[in-house]
Motif scaffolding. Structure first.
Motif, mmCIF file in Angstrom:
data_model
loop_
_atom_site.group_PDB
_atom_site.id
_atom_site.type_symbol
_atom_site.label_atom_id
_atom_site.label_comp_id
_atom_site.label_asym_id
_atom_site.label_seq_id
_atom_site.Cartn_x
_atom_site.Cartn_y
_atom_site.Cartn_z
ATOM 1 N N SER A 166 11.667 -5.109 0.755
ATOM 2 C CA SER A 166 12.966 -5.734 1.020
ATOM 3 C C SER A 166 14.097 -4.763 0.699
ATOM 4 O O SER A 166 13.964 -3.901 -0.180
ATOM 5 C CB SER A 166 13.119 -7.001 0.171
ATOM 6 N N ASP A 167 15.222 -4.922 1.398
ATOM 7 C CA ASP A 167 16.418 -4.128 1.102
ATOM 8 C C ASP A 167 17.077 -4.557 -0.200
ATOM 9 O O ASP A 167 17.846 -3.804 -0.800
ATOM 10 C CB ASP A 167 17.440 -4.266 2.233
ATOM 11 N N THR A 168 16.786 -5.772 -0.638
ATOM 12 C CA THR A 168 17.396 -6.299 -1.864
ATOM 13 C C THR A 168 16.649 -5.779 -3.083
ATOM 14 O O THR A 168 15.433 -5.961 -3.183
ATOM 15 C CB THR A 168 17.364 -7.836 -1.864
ATOM 16 N N PRO A 169 17.334 -5.131 -4.014
ATOM 17 C CA PRO A 169 16.647 -4.603 -5.204
ATOM 18 C C PRO A 169 15.967 -5.721 -5.991
ATOM 19 O O PRO A 169 16.555 -6.785 -6.234
ATOM 20 C CB PRO A 169 17.780 -3.963 -6.021
ATOM 21 N N TYR A 170 14.733 -5.496 -6.362
ATOM 22 C CA TYR A 170 13.975 -6.507 -7.097
ATOM 23 C C TYR A 170 12.871 -5.813 -7.885
ATOM 24 O O TYR A 170 12.221 -4.888 -7.380
ATOM 25 C CB TYR A 170 13.373 -7.522 -6.126
ATOM 26 N N ILE A 171 12.689 -6.250 -9.121
ATOM 27 C CA ILE A 171 11.620 -5.706 -9.952
ATOM 28 C C ILE A 171 11.018 -6.840 -10.769
ATOM 29 O O ILE A 171 11.732 -7.719 -11.259
ATOM 30 C CB ILE A 171 12.131 -4.579 -10.866
ATOM 31 N N ALA A 189 8.012 -3.515 -7.606
ATOM 32 C CA ALA A 189 9.417 -3.170 -7.393
ATOM 33 C C ALA A 189 9.653 -2.897 -5.921
ATOM 34 O O ALA A 189 8.801 -2.317 -5.233
ATOM 35 C CB ALA A 189 9.803 -1.942 -8.221
ATOM 36 N N THR A 190 10.822 -3.321 -5.430
ATOM 37 C CA THR A 190 11.183 -3.075 -4.039
ATOM 38 C C THR A 190 12.680 -2.812 -3.946
ATOM 39 O O THR A 190 13.459 -3.288 -4.781
ATOM 40 C CB THR A 190 10.784 -4.260 -3.142
ATOM 41 N N ASN A 191 13.088 -2.059 -2.910
ATOM 42 C CA ASN A 191 14.499 -1.730 -2.736
ATOM 43 C C ASN A 191 14.671 -1.068 -1.373
ATOM 44 O O ASN A 191 13.713 -0.562 -0.773
ATOM 45 C CB ASN A 191 14.974 -0.775 -3.835
ATOM 46 N N LEU A 193 15.718 2.024 0.730
ATOM 47 C CA LEU A 193 15.716 3.456 0.443
ATOM 48 C C LEU A 193 16.743 4.202 1.284
ATOM 49 O O LEU A 193 17.486 5.039 0.777
ATOM 50 C CB LEU A 193 14.323 4.029 0.691
ATOM 51 N N ALA A 198 13.024 0.279 3.887
ATOM 52 C CA ALA A 198 12.807 -0.337 2.576
ATOM 53 C C ALA A 198 11.418 0.021 2.089
ATOM 54 O O ALA A 198 10.502 0.266 2.888
ATOM 55 C CB ALA A 198 12.966 -1.850 2.650
ATOM 56 N N ASP A 200 8.354 -0.503 -1.306
ATOM 57 C CA ASP A 200 7.941 -1.184 -2.524
ATOM 58 C C ASP A 200 6.735 -0.483 -3.131
ATOM 59 O O ASP A 200 6.071 0.345 -2.487
ATOM 60 C CB ASP A 200 7.674 -2.673 -2.283
#
Length: 745
Positions: A166-171, A189-191, A193, A198, A200
């Motif tokens: 996902s484009d939304t930062p998440y950990i 974790a995903t973000n 780039l 995107a 993860d």
């Protein structure tokens, strides 16, 4: 019979009855619409649909649901899925759905219950035991899935769907500590780039330092494992109409679980015969023709000293500490594109896995048959093209599937027969598989509330085997053969809406499991022919009380022909065509929101299965010498229950969310089953309870969780094998408990 008799245990019904007693009085006096059950999206028909709109018997679980139920890997999935019996074979996972499955995890063999991860078929049953981490959901499809999935799914399908970058930062991560000196951690974790890209990453690690049991001969721990793994994926938004998802993964696991650790209670190991022969020889006699005096002296000694079952269920007397090391790695490229009204998907995958294992096959205190499989590997590539169309009255899916697998092994054994040591024997073998399939399924709306589904698949499998045998270090002989099989499979479904909340369906389908070879069988073997299941199923799916309660019901009947049955021959697990079977049953599952704080779920499965025709069946019975081990007899097993097929399985669970605290539990019941077609050794009925209590901060980004699995410390087996040297078993995990710290940002 469509009812449960008293032997099915009244205790089974108490939690379920209590749940339904509670529902009307507590649950449904509140605002129903605000408590509707969240829609579950599945891809059982190769497109995303609401679970309740799919005319297939299917259960789906989110990552949180599985965690709350104490399910952290595929081996525990049966505790929330009635009708799914998760057993093992050495280090492999061998699932059975509605009585259909296979214990044979030898190289080149494939399960009747297929495992897919993100649309990719997992050929090697030895490397599916890894822990869940970055999963979106797990789907369990029951019954033959021979049209859209194929690849031998006569029993059903386990499909694991991973999270998408996902484009939304998440950990999200966790660390835990359990009894048996077990420590573990997970990270996801995903973000975004770059613009349109995107990524993860998912990491998992677990290390068990103390074994569940002790090897009393070697004074060391047994039944413990260590694993680590990683998965990385990148999602490219190529345009408004197309995307590319690249994913790579690696996992490694070392374990002594499943390595023939113990002699089954009531059985006596083959070492009794070796001890007897040594005793007679020590008295100057001939072990093959002892005198009455020699026999009278040596028989009690051998019977007393022969290896038997340990007092503690988790312990072992094996003279050799068995261990397996498995690694798996893979790469997947999934390309999707919208072509006007038609969607296109391409799934390209490569997987490589290897397993090395060694163990004492007799599980005796004397090292009698040391098996060393220093390499068992799979190298698999697959390509699938899918085209799909979604219209107002007419939907269809069509595609092509190509599969190429090379599986091989290098195995060595050093055996003892009587008091004579046989030369070292080694086998180098390889099975090559090529499979080609074309498939399609059409759904046509006969009217607004009635739909007809027609599906078909044509599969051609080509297999070849080469075997090189060595004896005493010298080449002995070579053998090779090849065969091909071409078979159609199909599915016909008529489903009907009754209002907006109830779906009923009737289906007729055929499943096909390909023919194969036994990699360690003697040269000149005859290939195993395909097996077939013709299935008829009726089902109802309902959402009531403003969708606060969902329940699903199915009744099914199978005609099972040319059944592939596995047995131990000369120390090797081989599969043969030996039986016809009849299977029928009922299933029921539900989920309900009792209140804004309490959710309940559960289900029940009743399966009646028997071998309709199984004459001249080879069966192991205790040796007539009374000195240990088993001997082979031939008998008629027609009318016996199918192996590893419990008649009744059930579960009921609940989660209760009260402010900063969340409580949950899951109860599972299995009424027992026969481990082998003979029915000589049976798994008694057992029940397990998993539970947790968690605290979270106000925004639920930090949590502390106390949990326990198998809290009643129930003793049951992961697998049991009847073989010449002894009846062996592998214990399922005992009571485990721990604490976990989690974080989410």
């Amino acid at each position: 019979m469509w009812y449960l008799n008293k032997s099915s245990k009244s205790a089974l019904m108490l939690p379920i009855a209590a749940t339904f007693t509670m529902l009307p009085s507590v649950a449904f006096a509140q605002d129903n619409k605000s408590l509707a059950i969240e829609e579950v999206v599945v891809s059982a028909q190769r497109r995303e649909q609401n679970l309740q709109d799919v005319p297939i018997s299917i259960q789906a679980f989110s990552e949180n649901t599985l965690k709350d139920s104490g399910v952290d890997n595929i081996q525990n999935l049966g505790s929330v899925t009635p009708g799914l019996n998760m057993t093992g074979q050495l280090q492999a996972v061998t699932p059975y759905i509605r009585g259909v499955g296979s214990p044979d995890a030898s190289v080149g063999q494939e399960s009747n219950v297929a495992v897919y991860i993100d649309g990719v078929y997992q050929a090697n049953p030895n490397v599916t035991a890894f822990s869940f981490n970055n999963i979106e959901r797990v789907e369990v499809l029951k019954g033959p899935q021979g049209t859209l999935f194929g690849r031998n799914a006569t029993g059903g399908l386990l499909q694991i769907i991973s999270k998408t970058p996902s484009d939304t930062p998440y950990i999200k991560g966790s660390v835990k500590a359990e009894n048996y000196q077990t420590f573990g951690s997970k990270l996801y974790a995903t973000n975004g780039l770059f613009d349109g890209v995107a990524g993860d990453i998912a990491l998992v690690y677990s290390d068990q330092n103390d074994g569940y049991g002790e090897n009393l001969t070697l004074n060391t721990d047994v039944n413990k494992s260590t694993e680590k793994g990683a998965r990385v994926s990148l999602l490219f938004d190529l345009s408004e109409d197309s995307s590319l998802l690249l994913a790579g993964d690696y996992a490694k696991r070392s374990s002594s679980v499943g390595m023939y650790n113990a002699v089954y209670p009531g059985s006596v190991a083959f070492d009794g015969q070796v001890i007897f022969a040594g005793c007679v020889a020590g008295m100057g006699g001939d072990p093959a023709a002892p005198t009455a005096n020699q026999a009278g002296t040596c028989v009690p000694i051998a019977q007393d000293q022969a290896t038997k079952a340990p007092d503690d269920w988790q312990d072992s007397y094996s003279a050799y500490l068995g261990e397996s090391l498995s690694t798996t790695r893979g790469f997947t490229a999934t390309y999707t594109r919208s072509l006007g009204n038609v969607d296109f998907k391409s799934i390209t995958a490569w997987r490589e896995s290897s397993v090395s294992s060694d163990f004492e096959q007799s599980a005796s205190a004397l090292e009698l048959i040391h098996i060393d499989i220093n390499k068992q590997g799979y190298d698999t590539t697959s390509q699938e093209f899918q085209f799909s169309y979604l219209g107002d009255r007419f939907n269809w899916v069509a595609g092509l599937y190509l599969y190429d697998d090379t599986s091989g092994m290098v195995g060595r054994g050093l055996g003892i027969s009587g008091a004579v040591v046989s030369p070292s024997q080694r086998i180098v073998a390889e099975i090559d598989t090529r499979s080609y399939a074309a498939f399609g399924e059409v759904v046509y709306s006969l009217r607004d509330s009635t739909r007809l589904t027609l599906g078909a698949r044509f599969t051609k499998d080509e297999r070849g085997i080469t075997q090189d045998f060595y004896s005493g270090g010298a080449f002995a002989l070579s053998s090779s053969d090849e065969e091909s099989w071409s078979e159609p499979t199909w599915r016909v479904v008529l489903d009907q809406d009754f209002g907006e909340s109830t779906l009923a369906y009737a289906s007729l389908s055929r499943g096909f499991k390909s023919g194969n070879y036994n990699v360690s069988a003697a040269p000149g073997q005859v290939p195993v022919d395909p097996e077939f299941i013709d299935s008829f199923e009726l089902g109802v799916k309902a959402q009531v009380l403003d969708n606060r309660l969902q329940f699903n019901f199915a009744a099914f009947a199978y005609d099972y022909t040319d059944m592939q049955v596995s047995r131990i021959e000369a120390g090797s697990l081989v599969t043969v065509n030996a039986a016809e079977a009849d299977v029928s049953g009922l299933e029921f599952d539900f989920v309900g929101n009792v209140s804004s704080q309490l959710q309940v779920m559960g289900g029940l499965s009743y399966v009646k299965s028997e071998y309709a025709k199984f004459k001249n069946a080879p069966v192991y019975v205790p040796s007539s010498t009374g000195l240990g081990g088993n001997e082979l007899v031939v008998t008629d097993l027609s009318g016996n229950d199918l192996a590893r097929s419990p008649e009744v399985t059930a579960n009921v669970g609940a989660t209760y969310d009260i402010g900063p605290f969340v409580l949950g539990a899951n109860y599972y019941y299995n009424d027992g089953f026969s481990w082998e077609p003979s029915g000589r050794i049976k798994q008694d009925s057992y029940q397990t309870v998993n539970a947790f209590a968690a605290w979270y901060n106000s925004d639920r980004t930090i949590g502390v969780r106390l949990y326990g699995n198998n809290l009643t410390d129930e003793e049951y087996a992961s697998f049991v094998l009847e073989q010449e040297v002894a009846d062996n078993y592998e214990p399922a995990p005992p009571r485990t408990f721990g604490v976990e710290l989690s974080y989410e940002f």
